[in-house]
Design an enzyme around this catalytic site. Structure first.
Site, PDB file in Angstrom:
ATOM      1  N   GLU A   1      11.470  -6.372  -9.394  1.00 21.02           N
ATOM      2  CA  GLU A   1      10.748  -5.021  -9.500  1.00 21.02           C
ATOM      3  C   GLU A   1      11.795  -3.973 -10.519  1.00 21.02           C
ATOM      4  O   GLU A   1      12.406  -3.354  -9.824  1.00 21.02           O
ATOM      5  CB  GLU A   1      10.548  -4.364  -8.244  1.00 21.02           C
ATOM      6  CG  GLU A   1       9.424  -4.880  -7.493  1.00 21.02           C
ATOM      7  CD  GLU A   1       8.664  -4.147  -6.796  1.00 21.02           C
ATOM      8  OE1 GLU A   1       7.500  -4.425  -6.616  1.00 21.02           O
ATOM      9  OE2 GLU A   1       8.659  -3.001  -6.021  1.00 21.02           O
TER      10      GLU A   1
ATOM     11  N   TRP B   1       0.889  -1.351  -0.035  1.00 24.27           N
ATOM     12  CA  TRP B   1       0.073   0.155  -0.100  1.00 24.27           C
ATOM     13  C   TRP B   1       0.764   1.324   0.046  1.00 24.27           C
ATOM     14  O   TRP B   1       0.286   2.408  -0.133  1.00 24.27           O
ATOM     15  CB  TRP B   1      -0.804   0.127   1.248  1.00 24.27           C
ATOM     16  CG  TRP B   1      -2.103  -0.730   1.241  1.00 24.27           C
ATOM     17  CD1 TRP B   1      -2.282  -1.809   0.127  1.00 24.27           C
ATOM     18  CD2 TRP B   1      -3.070  -1.139   2.049  1.00 24.27           C
ATOM     19  NE1 TRP B   1      -3.411  -2.710   0.435  1.00 24.27           N
ATOM     20  CE2 TRP B   1      -3.870  -2.051   1.704  1.00 24.27           C
ATOM     21  CE3 TRP B   1      -3.279  -0.625   3.367  1.00 24.27           C
ATOM     22  CZ2 TRP B   1      -4.947  -2.576   2.423  1.00 24.27           C
ATOM     23  CZ3 TRP B   1      -4.634  -1.105   4.197  1.00 24.27           C
ATOM     24  CH2 TRP B   1      -5.421  -2.204   3.521  1.00 24.27           C
ATOM     25  N   LYS B   2       2.256   1.032   0.220  1.00 28.39           N
ATOM     26  CA  LYS B   2       3.029   2.147   0.292  1.00 28.39           C
ATOM     27  C   LYS B   2       2.482   3.317   1.421  1.00 28.39           C
ATOM     28  O   LYS B   2       1.882   2.802   2.152  1.00 28.39           O
ATOM     29  CB  LYS B   2       3.151   2.897  -1.253  1.00 28.39           C
ATOM     30  CG  LYS B   2       3.553   1.721  -2.004  1.00 28.39           C
ATOM     31  CD  LYS B   2       4.389   2.350  -3.403  1.00 28.39           C
ATOM     32  CE  LYS B   2       4.890   1.359  -4.112  1.00 28.39           C
ATOM     33  NZ  LYS B   2       5.267   1.523  -5.386  1.00 28.39           N
TER      34      LYS B   2
ATOM     35  N   GLU C   1      12.119   2.360  -3.764  1.00 29.04           N
ATOM     36  CA  GLU C   1      11.835   3.599  -3.028  1.00 29.04           C
ATOM     37  C   GLU C   1      12.672   3.791  -1.823  1.00 29.04           C
ATOM     38  O   GLU C   1      13.021   5.046  -1.491  1.00 29.04           O
ATOM     39  CB  GLU C   1      10.339   3.710  -2.877  1.00 29.04           C
ATOM     40  CG  GLU C   1       9.696   3.991  -4.316  1.00 29.04           C
ATOM     41  CD  GLU C   1       8.076   3.361  -4.318  1.00 29.04           C
ATOM     42  OE1 GLU C   1       7.271   3.082  -3.209  1.00 29.04           O
ATOM     43  OE2 GLU C   1       7.733   3.368  -5.486  1.00 29.04           O
TER      44      GLU C   1
ATOM     45  N   HIS D   1      13.231  -2.082  -1.206  1.00 30.36           N
ATOM     46  CA  HIS D   1      12.280  -1.549  -2.075  1.00 30.36           C
ATOM     47  C   HIS D   1      12.957  -0.408  -2.850  1.00 30.36           C
ATOM     48  O   HIS D   1      13.726   0.394  -2.134  1.00 30.36           O
ATOM     49  CB  HIS D   1      11.129  -1.006  -1.607  1.00 30.36           C
ATOM     50  CG  HIS D   1       9.817  -0.880  -2.545  1.00 30.36           C
ATOM     51  ND1 HIS D   1       9.868   0.177  -3.518  1.00 30.36           N
ATOM     52  CD2 HIS D   1       8.893  -1.494  -3.082  1.00 30.36           C
ATOM     53  CE1 HIS D   1       9.014   0.316  -4.469  1.00 30.36           C
ATOM     54  NE2 HIS D   1       8.371  -0.937  -4.236  1.00 30.36           N
TER      55      HIS D   1
ATOM     56  N   GLY E   1       1.327  -2.749  -6.424  1.00 32.19           N
ATOM     57  CA  GLY E   1       1.366  -1.477  -5.585  1.00 32.19           C
ATOM     58  C   GLY E   1      -0.106  -0.730  -6.083  1.00 32.19           C
ATOM     59  O   GLY E   1      -0.841  -1.245  -5.181  1.00 32.19           O
ATOM     60  N   GLY E   2      -0.062   0.107  -6.750  1.00 28.97           N
ATOM     61  CA  GLY E   2      -1.625   0.943  -7.162  1.00 28.97           C
ATOM     62  C   GLY E   2      -2.447   0.283  -6.981  1.00 28.97           C
ATOM     63  O   GLY E   2      -3.638   0.381  -6.544  1.00 28.97           O
TER      64      GLY E   2
ATOM     65  N   GLY F   1       5.046   2.123 -10.839  1.00 26.68           N
ATOM     66  CA  GLY F   1       3.829   3.315 -10.912  1.00 26.68           C
ATOM     67  C   GLY F   1       3.919   4.061 -12.226  1.00 26.68           C
ATOM     68  O   GLY F   1       3.329   5.027 -12.384  1.00 26.68           O
TER      69      GLY F   1
END
Ligand code: 13P
Length: 263
Positions: free
Chosen positions: A180, A10-11, A97, A95, A247-248, A186
């Site tokens: 990934e 869900w980040k 990010e 990740h 993710g999204g 994204g």
């Protein structure tokens, strides 16, 4: 035969209250697929509430990161021991990010250095998770520049080598990898399924070389990066892809359920 695994990351989205509502609306559907392992990785603050909701469910709880020390003066961090208290079974590590390697930049470039993840911290986090029997989901993947320079496999092997240094083959039953590609996260620009399958296969061969054939044949290797209901089925049709890190689309119960259904 490896059980497919679908994990939703869900980040930094949804409050604990919103998250509880979303989980309740897909949990029944996810439970009807006993042949698939389903995991949700909400922000830390939603973990206690979701832990309560998922207590008697087959849907598992995951975290998005962890700090490697057990306790101490580490302001703002959360340890594996603290996750364990809330029955967290999986934890994303490395990740792109948290490594500060963003596919799509919507933050100032000058802030990238603050994410602070290094190969060394990733290794320590994996070891801390193993101590508590929590399954690490290690993210690996190349940037667009690295792919264009033909460095994809080399970058991924380097990330695996650093993260799994010193790991005992017996610990590998907990380990999950996620390929990934940074440029696919994204962006809606999903990696070609055949290529995703090739890279997942390369990761499996690396594990066989580094550990043994049993570890390689048991390990689950996920694909992540713009997975949606309309591309999931094709990805899951490939033998080296054991599921997805979403993710999204994991934020929408109907899309997440459709991805689980595509297995
Ligand atoms: P998207 O599915 O939004 O591309 O995100 C993938 C991801 O980063 C999962 O960890």
């Amino acid at each position: 035969m490896r059980t497919k695994l679908i994990a939703g990351n869900w980040k930094m989205n949804l409050t604990a209250g919103d998250g509880a509502g979303r989980v309740e609306s897909f949990v029944q559907h996810a439970e009807s697929r006993a042949d698939v392992d389903v995991v949700v990785c909400p922000p830390y603050l939603a973990i206690p509430k979701l832990s309560e909701i998922l207590k008697y469910s087959s849907v598992k709880l995951g975290a998005q990161d962890v700090f490697w020390m057990e306790s101490g003066a580490y302001t703002g961090n959360v340890s594996a021991r603290q996750l364990y208290e809330f029955c967290v079974d999986y934890c994303i590590v490395g990740h792109s990010e948290t490594r500060g390697r963003f596919g799509k930049l919507d933050i100032p470039e000058s802030t990238l250095g603050y994410f602070g993840e290094t190969d060394e911290t990733i290794k320590l986090k994996i070891q801390a998770l193993f101590m508590y029997g929590i399954n690490p989901i290690l993210c690996v993947g190349e940037t667009k520049e690295e792919r264009d320079a033909g460095q994809t496999d080399e970058v991924i092997r380097r990330q695996l080598e650093a993260a799994l240094e010193g790991v005992h083959p017996a610990e590998m039953h907990l380990f999950v990898a996620a390929y990934e590609p940074v440029w696919a996260i994204g962006t809606g620009d999903v990696c070609d399924s055949e290529e995703a399958n090739r890279v997942c296969g390369m990761i499996r061969s690396w594990i066989a070389e580094k550990f043994d054939d049993d570890a390689a044949s048991d390990v689950r290797i996920l694909y992540g990066g713009s997975v949606k209901p309309d591309n999931a089925k094709e990805l899951f049709g490939y033998p080296e892809i054991d599921g997805a890190l979403v993710g999204g689309a994991s934020l929408k119960p109907e899309d997440f359920s459709a991805i689980v259904e595509s297995v």
